[in-house]
Design a protein around this motif. Structure first.
Motif, PDB file in Angstrom:
ATOM      1  N   GLY A   1      16.473   8.479   9.527  1.00  0.00           N
ATOM      2  CA  GLY A   1      17.690   7.814   9.950  1.00  0.00           C
ATOM      3  C   GLY A   1      18.934   8.468   9.369  1.00  0.00           C
ATOM      4  N   LEU A   2      18.854   8.888   8.125  1.00  0.00           N
ATOM      5  CA  LEU A   2      19.986   9.569   7.488  1.00  0.00           C
ATOM      6  C   LEU A   2      20.273  10.899   8.173  1.00  0.00           C
ATOM      7  CD1 LEU A   2      19.218   8.916   3.699  1.00  0.00           C
ATOM      8  CD2 LEU A   2      20.948   7.801   5.121  1.00  0.00           C
ATOM      9  N   ARG A   3      19.219  11.629   8.539  1.00  0.00           N
ATOM     10  CA  ARG A   3      19.405  12.906   9.222  1.00  0.00           C
ATOM     11  C   ARG A   3      20.043  12.704  10.593  1.00  0.00           C
ATOM     12  NH1 ARG A   3      14.127  13.852   7.111  1.00  0.00           N
ATOM     13  NH2 ARG A   3      13.174  13.580   9.163  1.00  0.00           N
ATOM     14  N   LYS A   4      19.564  11.725  11.331  1.00  0.00           N
ATOM     15  CA  LYS A   4      20.113  11.464  12.656  1.00  0.00           C
ATOM     16  C   LYS A   4      21.576  11.040  12.564  1.00  0.00           C
ATOM     17  CE  LYS A   4      15.872  10.229  15.100  1.00  0.00           C
ATOM     18  NZ  LYS A   4      15.139   9.148  15.813  1.00  0.00           N
ATOM     19  N   ASN A   5      21.883  10.202  11.608  1.00  0.00           N
ATOM     20  CA  ASN A   5      23.264   9.742  11.439  1.00  0.00           C
ATOM     21  C   ASN A   5      24.203  10.896  11.136  1.00  0.00           C
ATOM     22  OD1 ASN A   5      25.309   7.552  10.964  1.00  0.00           O
ATOM     23  ND2 ASN A   5      25.312   8.484   8.931  1.00  0.00           N
ATOM     24  N   ALA A   6      23.737  11.852  10.344  1.00  0.00           N
ATOM     25  CA  ALA A   6      24.579  12.977   9.939  1.00  0.00           C
ATOM     26  C   ALA A   6      24.806  13.969  11.072  1.00  0.00           C
ATOM     27  CB  ALA A   6      23.958  13.692   8.743  1.00  0.00           C
ATOM     28  N   PHE A   7      23.800  14.192  11.909  1.00  0.00           N
ATOM     29  CA  PHE A   7      23.884  15.276  12.880  1.00  0.00           C
ATOM     30  C   PHE A   7      24.143  14.846  14.317  1.00  0.00           C
ATOM     31  CE2 PHE A   7      21.757  17.375   9.399  1.00  0.00           C
ATOM     32  CZ  PHE A   7      22.401  18.605   9.389  1.00  0.00           C
TER      33      PHE A   7
ATOM     34  N   ALA B   1       0.843  -1.185   0.000  1.00  0.00           N
ATOM     35  CA  ALA B   1       0.000   0.000   0.000  1.00  0.00           C
ATOM     36  C   ALA B   1       0.885   1.245   0.000  1.00  0.00           C
ATOM     37  CB  ALA B   1      -0.903   0.002   1.234  1.00  0.00           C
ATOM     38  N   ALA B   2       0.366   2.322  -0.560  1.00  0.00           N
ATOM     39  CA  ALA B   2       1.132   3.568  -0.656  1.00  0.00           C
ATOM     40  C   ALA B   2       1.581   4.051   0.723  1.00  0.00           C
ATOM     41  CB  ALA B   2       0.285   4.635  -1.340  1.00  0.00           C
ATOM     42  N   ALA B   3       0.725   3.892   1.731  1.00  0.00           N
ATOM     43  CA  ALA B   3       1.066   4.343   3.086  1.00  0.00           C
ATOM     44  C   ALA B   3       2.262   3.588   3.644  1.00  0.00           C
ATOM     45  CB  ALA B   3      -0.136   4.184   4.007  1.00  0.00           C
ATOM     46  N   GLU B   4       2.388   2.304   3.318  1.00  0.00           N
ATOM     47  CA  GLU B   4       3.535   1.517   3.784  1.00  0.00           C
ATOM     48  C   GLU B   4       4.824   2.001   3.130  1.00  0.00           C
ATOM     49  OE1 GLU B   4       2.714  -2.892   4.605  1.00  0.00           O
ATOM     50  OE2 GLU B   4       1.221  -2.389   3.059  1.00  0.00           O
ATOM     51  N   TYR B   5       4.760   2.266   1.833  1.00  0.00           N
ATOM     52  CA  TYR B   5       5.911   2.832   1.133  1.00  0.00           C
ATOM     53  C   TYR B   5       6.319   4.159   1.767  1.00  0.00           C
ATOM     54  CZ  TYR B   5       5.547  -0.332  -2.953  1.00  0.00           C
ATOM     55  OH  TYR B   5       5.536  -1.400  -3.803  1.00  0.00           O
ATOM     56  N   ALA B   6       5.318   4.989   2.047  1.00  0.00           N
ATOM     57  CA  ALA B   6       5.582   6.327   2.592  1.00  0.00           C
ATOM     58  C   ALA B   6       6.270   6.244   3.948  1.00  0.00           C
ATOM     59  CB  ALA B   6       4.274   7.107   2.708  1.00  0.00           C
ATOM     60  N   GLU B   7       5.791   5.379   4.833  1.00  0.00           N
ATOM     61  CA  GLU B   7       6.392   5.249   6.164  1.00  0.00           C
ATOM     62  C   GLU B   7       7.831   4.749   6.065  1.00  0.00           C
ATOM     63  OE1 GLU B   7       5.200   6.253   9.120  1.00  0.00           O
ATOM     64  OE2 GLU B   7       3.566   7.103   7.938  1.00  0.00           O
ATOM     65  N   LEU B   8       8.075   3.792   5.176  1.00  0.00           N
ATOM     66  CA  LEU B   8       9.440   3.293   4.977  1.00  0.00           C
ATOM     67  C   LEU B   8      10.348   4.404   4.482  1.00  0.00           C
ATOM     68  CD1 LEU B   8      11.589   1.077   4.700  1.00  0.00           C
ATOM     69  CD2 LEU B   8      10.658   0.564   2.430  1.00  0.00           C
ATOM     70  N   TYR B   9       9.891   5.147   3.513  1.00  0.00           N
ATOM     71  CA  TYR B   9      10.681   6.239   2.934  1.00  0.00           C
ATOM     72  C   TYR B   9      11.010   7.289   3.993  1.00  0.00           C
ATOM     73  CZ  TYR B   9      11.911  10.140  -0.136  1.00  0.00           C
ATOM     74  OH  TYR B   9      12.561  11.194  -0.735  1.00  0.00           O
ATOM     75  N   LEU B  10      10.020   7.708   4.757  1.00  0.00           N
ATOM     76  CA  LEU B  10      10.231   8.724   5.784  1.00  0.00           C
ATOM     77  C   LEU B  10      11.143   8.228   6.900  1.00  0.00           C
ATOM     78  CD1 LEU B  10       6.609  10.165   6.045  1.00  0.00           C
ATOM     79  CD2 LEU B  10       8.619  11.329   5.119  1.00  0.00           C
ATOM     80  N   ASP B  11      11.001   6.969   7.287  1.00  0.00           N
ATOM     81  CA  ASP B  11      11.840   6.406   8.344  1.00  0.00           C
ATOM     82  C   ASP B  11      13.315   6.396   7.939  1.00  0.00           C
ATOM     83  OD1 ASP B  11       9.764   6.016  10.109  1.00  0.00           O
ATOM     84  OD2 ASP B  11       9.493   3.894   9.623  1.00  0.00           O
ATOM     85  N   VAL B  12      13.582   6.023   6.689  1.00  0.00           N
ATOM     86  CA  VAL B  12      14.973   5.992   6.226  1.00  0.00           C
ATOM     87  C   VAL B  12      15.553   7.400   6.164  1.00  0.00           C
ATOM     88  CG1 VAL B  12      16.521   5.416   4.309  1.00  0.00           C
ATOM     89  CG2 VAL B  12      14.711   3.820   4.976  1.00  0.00           C
TER      90      VAL B  12
ATOM     91  N   ALA C   1      27.389  18.306   7.336  1.00  0.00           N
ATOM     92  CA  ALA C   1      26.273  17.401   7.599  1.00  0.00           C
ATOM     93  C   ALA C   1      25.130  17.634   6.621  1.00  0.00           C
ATOM     94  CB  ALA C   1      25.788  17.568   9.035  1.00  0.00           C
ATOM     95  N   ILE C   2      24.829  18.892   6.349  1.00  0.00           N
ATOM     96  CA  ILE C   2      23.782  19.216   5.383  1.00  0.00           C
ATOM     97  C   ILE C   2      24.147  18.658   4.011  1.00  0.00           C
ATOM     98  CG2 ILE C   2      22.778  21.122   4.042  1.00  0.00           C
ATOM     99  CD1 ILE C   2      21.397  20.825   6.658  1.00  0.00           C
ATOM    100  N   LYS C   3      25.396  18.859   3.614  1.00  0.00           N
ATOM    101  CA  LYS C   3      25.875  18.359   2.328  1.00  0.00           C
ATOM    102  C   LYS C   3      25.756  16.842   2.262  1.00  0.00           C
ATOM    103  CE  LYS C   3      30.012  18.442  -0.629  1.00  0.00           C
ATOM    104  NZ  LYS C   3      31.443  18.911  -0.705  1.00  0.00           N
TER     105      LYS C   3
END
Length: 203
Positions: free
Chosen positions: A161-167, A147-158, A182-184
């Motif tokens: 995670g990338l933001r947390k890892n960077a900062f 379902a589109a909502a499942e794709y969306a949650e996966l995309y947002l979660d990743v 970090a922004i780059k």
């Protein structure tokens, strides 16, 4: 309406000071002085600077949602829409970091004030990305096993995670050096993941 206008004026003045000096170093006295009003008058509208930055965060997030809706409407493919979303999301993060300009301990304590705001914002983001993916499914750009909502949650979660890892791998946010790097980093990784994500659900 007059009260809303005054609150907006206070938020604008506080935003300028937070950006210039950081949240920690800015006081209610500084904000009142910038506006040319008494502290008593300032406290009539906001009880403390935490309530001001909460109102500012809400405004920033509302503007983000409105801007990204316009941008994604203009984009044609699902990939273009999500790339636009990912890029704009980094810009919002950068604005918030510029406003805070504080060590991570203080940033975490301030962030804890925003639990309900962040929860509502995540809901809005989820609905936005779900709509983008749903349109992609309708246009047969995306396969429909999930379902589109499942794709969306996966995309947002990743992306989160990338933001947390960077900062959050550093003990302190250094606005001149770490923020730029970090922004780059997170911008590049978010765009790369978006391309991989779309390719994965399009094959």
């Amino acid at each position: 309406m007059k009260q809303e206008a005054k609150q907006a004026e206070i938020i604008n003045a506080a935003q300028e000071l937070f950006t210039a000096y950081g949240f920690e170093k800015t006081t209610m006295t500084d904000i009142a002085r910038r506006l040319g009003i008494s502290k008593a008058a300032l406290y009539y509208y906001f009880s403390d600077k935490e309530s001001i930055i909460k109102s500012l965060a809400i405004r920033e997030q509302e503007q983000f949602i409105a801007e990204i809706q316009t941008i994604t409407t203009e984009a044609t493919s699902t990939l273009e829409k999500l790339l636009a979303y990912a890029t704009k999301r980094i810009e919002l993060l950068q604005r918030h970091l510029t406003l805070s300009s504080m060590n991570l301990g203080t940033y975490a304590s301030i962030k804890s004030l925003f639990v309900s705001i962040l929860k509502e914002f995540r809901k809005q983001e989820s609905e936005l990305v779900t709509e983008i993916i749903s349109i992609g499914i309708d246009k047969q750009e995306i396969q429909t096993e999930l379902a589109a909502a499942e794709y969306a949650e996966l995309y947002l979660d990743v992306l989160m995670g990338l933001r947390k890892n960077a900062f959050y791998s550093s003990e302190r946010i250094e606005m001149n050096n770490l923020q730029f790097e970090a922004i780059k980093q997170v911008k590049h990784q978010s765009q790369l993941f978006t391309e991989i994500f779309i390719k994965g659900i399009s094959d």
